[in-house]
Design a protein around this motif. Structure first.
Motif, short mmCIF file in Angstrom:
data_model
loop_
_atom_site.label_atom_id
_atom_site.label_comp_id
_atom_site.label_asym_id
_atom_site.label_seq_id
_atom_site.Cartn_x
_atom_site.Cartn_y
_atom_site.Cartn_z
N ASP A 1 0.83 -1.24 0.01
CA ASP A 1 -0.17 -0.04 -0.27
C ASP A 1 0.84 1.19 -0.35
N ASP A 2 0.51 1.64 0.97
CA ASP A 2 1.49 3.26 1.11
C ASP A 2 2.77 3.35 1.77
N LEU A 3 3.07 2.30 2.78
CA LEU A 3 4.52 1.80 3.33
C LEU A 3 5.17 1.45 2.37
N GLN A 4 6.89 1.97 3.01
CA GLN A 4 7.80 1.40 1.66
C GLN A 4 8.69 1.73 2.77
N ILE A 5 9.25 -0.40 3.04
CA ILE A 5 10.61 -0.32 3.30
C ILE A 5 11.94 -0.54 3.15
N HIS A 6 12.67 -0.28 3.66
CA HIS A 6 14.36 0.15 2.73
C HIS A 6 15.12 -0.71 3.73
N PRO A 7 14.93 -1.43 3.67
CA PRO A 7 15.83 -2.39 4.50
C PRO A 7 17.69 -2.23 4.53
N SER A 8 18.26 -2.19 3.30
CA SER A 8 19.74 -1.77 3.37
C SER A 8 19.79 -0.63 3.77
N ARG A 9 18.81 -0.01 3.70
CA ARG A 9 19.52 2.14 4.31
C ARG A 9 18.68 2.28 5.11
N TYR A 10 18.23 0.97 6.05
CA TYR A 10 17.33 1.60 7.68
C TYR A 10 16.64 2.76 7.26
#
Length: 230
Positions: A138-147
């Motif tokens: 949806d409108d959630l974006q997670i960038h694990p490598s960038r924290y």
């Protein structure tokens, strides 16, 4: 769609105003500052998509600003286009080694600078799209490598543990994790040690995610899961 936000870091007022004017004319959101210290403060306060950075600044010089940005996991992804005077070849090499994405020498054509900025932003967009680690629901974006976490394009500040819990759940939508599995998966600086502490972290995480907090579901008597796509 709203265009990217660009920060101009230039101590010469005429050049700064010229850059701000030309970039705004192209539809970009633009802010200008006159020192490295101001630039670092601005970047901490709000999302910036690209920095145009003069190397000769009155306090913290441009090379040091570039180094600070690229050595911080929260800002390392921000593209940097350096502005340099002719004859500063060693500074250009050093800036590129620090992680700057491109450079342009003074005096410069605003049209050439615009073309360079467009090219850098296009490259970064392709890199983001190609990164399989980015999790979008949806409108959630997670960038694990960038924290990094964004809700409707706005950054959300999470603790180490909150971020770890979110990534743990979001990587396997629909899977139910017990509190003890979550504890095993998450070992941040402020990391949790009891099952009750997991509940406290989940409450805080949901609150920070606002309207998207309900993506994290409670499975009564078991633990938690992240909603899968409908």
């Amino acid at each position: 769609m709203e265009k990217e936000k660009i920060l101009i870091v230039e101590d010469e007022e005429d050049i700064r105003e010229l850059l701000v004017y030309n970039l705004k004319k192209e539809g970009y959101r633009v802010e200008g500052v006159s020192s490295g210290e101001e630039a670092l403060k601005k970047i901490k306060q709000s999302v910036v998509d690209l920095v145009v950075l003069d190397l000769m600044l009155p306090d913290v010089d441009g090379l040091e600003v570039c180094k600070i940005l690229k050595n911080d996991s929260h800002t390392a992804h921000i593209p940097v286009v350096m502005l340099t005077a002719k004859g500063e070849e060693s500074d250009i090499v050093l800036g590129l080694e620090f992680g700057a994405d491109d450079y342009i020498t003074k005096p410069f054509s605003p049209r050439v600078l615009l073309a360079r900025i467009r090219a850098v932003l296009r490259r970064r967009q392709k890199d983001d799209q190609a990164d399989p680690s980015v999790i979008t629901v949806d409108d959630l974006q997670i960038h694990p490598s960038r924290y990094e976490v964004f809700v409707k394009g706005k950054p959300v500040k999470l603790t180490t543990t909150e971020f770890g819990i979110l990534v743990c759940l979001a990587k396997r939508p629909g899977w139910v994790f017990t509190r003890y599995q979550i504890i095993d998966a998450v070992k941040g600086e402020d990391y949790i040690v009891t099952d009750r502490a997991v509940d406290v972290q989940i409450v805080s995480l949901r609150k920070k995610l606002g309207p998207l907090g309900d993506l994290i579901e409670t499975v009564r008597g078991v633990g938690y899961r992240f909603k899968g796509r409908e």
